[in-house]
Design an enzyme around this catalytic site. Structure first.
Site, PDB file in Angstrom:
ATOM      1  N   ALA A  46       0.804  -1.227   0.000  1.00  0.00           N
ATOM      2  CA  ALA A  46       0.000   0.000   0.000  1.00  0.00           C
ATOM      3  C   ALA A  46       0.831   1.269   0.000  1.00  0.00           C
ATOM      4  CB  ALA A  46      -0.929   0.011   1.214  1.00  0.00           C
ATOM      5  N   GLY A  73       0.774   3.010   8.794  1.00  0.00           N
ATOM      6  CA  GLY A  73       1.704   2.058   9.367  1.00  0.00           C
ATOM      7  C   GLY A  73       1.402   0.613   9.015  1.00  0.00           C
ATOM      8  N   THR A  74       2.395  -0.233   9.260  1.00  0.00           N
ATOM      9  CA  THR A  74       2.269  -1.652   8.917  1.00  0.00           C
ATOM     10  C   THR A  74       1.234  -2.369   9.775  1.00  0.00           C
ATOM     11  OG1 THR A  74       4.154  -2.064  10.372  1.00  0.00           O
ATOM     12  CG2 THR A  74       4.620  -1.844   8.025  1.00  0.00           C
ATOM     13  N   HIS A 123      17.277 -11.949 -47.899  1.00  0.00           N
ATOM     14  CA  HIS A 123      17.837 -10.646 -47.541  1.00  0.00           C
ATOM     15  C   HIS A 123      16.999  -9.482 -48.069  1.00  0.00           C
ATOM     16  CE1 HIS A 123      20.779 -12.597 -50.594  1.00  0.00           C
ATOM     17  NE2 HIS A 123      19.685 -12.255 -51.225  1.00  0.00           N
ATOM     18  N   ALA A 140      13.142 -10.251 -62.339  1.00  0.00           N
ATOM     19  CA  ALA A 140      13.642  -9.177 -61.485  1.00  0.00           C
ATOM     20  C   ALA A 140      12.897  -7.885 -61.787  1.00  0.00           C
ATOM     21  CB  ALA A 140      15.136  -8.987 -61.707  1.00  0.00           C
TER      22      ALA A 140
END
Length: 485
Positions: A15, A89-90, A374, A434
């Site tokens: 938190a 606080g925790t 390529h 080509a």
């Protein structure tokens, strides 16, 4: 009896604001090893197979809540959410969690959402120690060469914990203690519930401290013990970007070691980064500068790198992937990729296939043995088996509004610089010359050519670009030609 014989619940505290991160992202959502900090904590909690997991969220809960729900889905189990409206606080955070654990009797482990290295193995060892001898509270501790800044663990002659003394309150004798509090605890649920009701905020911070539960429990005659973690590095918290990087490096070190012990050769572990969800087969060779991310799967006898990043990729046995960036795609067995290849999501390269230098693919399925050697873009396309796409070809898939698909058959040979204007189909065994621009379907076995005969307009440069270097060079060459003639 082991921990598995007792019911347990795990509370993950997440938190806090995490202001030292200096970030718009809530602290526990920062990631290392491909998981957020809170995801690491929840995975460790789930490893105990507890009856309940509760995540306490508060600051940034609009971000953290959905993240917790996503992890719960990944774990395929419920993770309860408790909201700490004010970060008081925790002790207050655990009070909020207890609302989700009403009626639960057993052991409650409290851990944190910012300890990503903590493993389920260590949590299981804590739980075993807690239930082996009936105890009100068991503190998970660690021993440090330099314990400065940590709360020291003070024990009596029986080894019970008598106090946790913070640095500022510690005497020289207490400061010499190298065993410190990790912030991870195992509690008897009934004793915890009773002690939480007695917490007071008469301290410098004006908060409710979870550590005060230890004093309350001892005051009521309940034993408080400690269990020392085998590896203190597991308990390193993350409060800023420096600690985030340190934790990430340590996690990666462990992951790389596990891969090598599993049969992979990693040429330079220092420059190889592997996320925790990655799977790597045997006899794999990973070259320097490689990152394996997300849920990437590497088969057996694969060669990866150097300078390769693969995210959520599946690489088949015997494949080679060199200097490539790949995302959300599949490379078949014995295929070759690279160098300088960009594989975008939705690509499937079949067995023995090839994607060569400076090739980019997206949403492309390329059949067994087919090659794109390529300088080619292949997007929104299907290519059959044993076909070859000539250099500098482009699959033109976008008309400015919509994407369209190109289908190339099997055993097709296309010349260099062929443009496929989608939607178009090239039949099995077809060829193209080509520079051909293919706008219409090509029947099987046909040769596609486009464009008329070449026409040279003599003297165009001197007339249209007089005085330029090109015009001067052309005139000089013509003079030499005339003299020789």
């Amino acid at each position: 009896m082991s921990a598995s014989d007792f019911s347990s619940a795990v509370v993950v505290l997440a938190a806090g604001a995490g202001t030292r991160m200096k970030s718009d992202l809530q602290k526990t959502l920062h990631s290392i090893g491909g998981r957020s900090l809170i995801s690491h904590s929840l995975h460790a909690a789930a490893g105990l197979n507890p009856e309940h997991i509760v995540a306490v969220i508060g600051h940034g809960r609009d971000q953290v809540g959905p993240a917790v729900a996503q992890v719960a889905e990944e774990l395929d189990r419920e993770v309860l959410i408790a909201i700490q409206e004010e970060q008081n606080g925790t002790g207050h955070a655990v009070q909020c969690a207890m609302d989700q654990l009403e009626g639960f009797e057993g052991t409650i482990i409290v851990t944190n959402g910012d300890v990503p290295l903590l493993t389920d193995h260590t949590l299981s060892a804590l739980l075993d120690a807690h239930v082996e001898v009936p105890t009100a509270v068991t503190v998970l501790t660690m021993r440090l060469d330099d314990p400065t800044g940590y709360g020291r663990i003070v024990r009596n002659e029986e080894g019970e914990v008598t106090a946790i003394v913070e640095q500022k309150d510690a005497s020289a004798e207490v400061q010499a203690i190298d065993e410190v509090n990790s912030g991870v605890f195992a509690f008897d649920a009934a004793i915890l519930r009773s002690a939480l009701a007695e917490l007071k905020s008469d301290n410098a911070q004006g908060e409710l401290y979870l550590t005060d539960v230890l004093g309350i429990a001892r005051g009521e005659g309940h034993p408080v013990r400690a269990h020392t973690a085998a590896d203190a590095r597991e308990l390193a918290g993350v409060n800023d970007r420096v600690q985030l990087a340190e934790a990430g490096a340590e996690l990666n070190r462990r992951t790389v070691i596990a891969a090598m012990r599993g049969g992979a050769t990693i040429v330079d572990p220092a420059t190889t980064w592997i996320d925790v969800e990655v799977s790597i087969g045997r006899d794999v060779i990973i070259h320097p500068g490689t990152q394996l991310k997300g849920e990437t799967v590497i088969g057996d006898r694969v060669e990866v790198g150097p300078d390769t990043t693969l995210t959520n990729m599946t690489i088949g046995d015997g494949a080679s992937v060199i200097r490539t960036h790949g995302f959300d795609s599949t490379i078949g067995e014995n295929a070759t990729v690279g160098p300088f290849t960009y594989i975008r999501p939705g690509t499937t390269l079949g067995p023995e296939g090839k994607l060569g230098g400076f090739v980019e693919t997206k949403k492309a399925t390329i059949g067994r043995g087919s090659k794109v050697p390529h300088l080619t873009y292949v997007g929104d396309a299907t290519i059959g088996e044993e076909s070859n796409i000539g250099a500098s070809s482009v699959f033109v898939n976008y008309d400015g509004e919509n994407k369209h698909h190109t289908t190339i058959g099997s055993h097709v040979r296309t010349g260099s610089d062929t443009m496929f204007i989608a939607p178009v189909t090239v039949g099995d065994g077809a060829y193209s010359g080509a520079g051909t621009v293919i706008k219409d379907d090509v029947p099987p076995g046909a040769l596609a050519v486009s464009g008329g005969r070449q026409r040279n307009i003599e003297g165009w440069v001197q007339k249209k670009r007089p005085g330029t270097a090109a015009a001067q060079a052309a005139e000089a060459a013509q003079n030499v030609h005339n003299q020789e003639g």
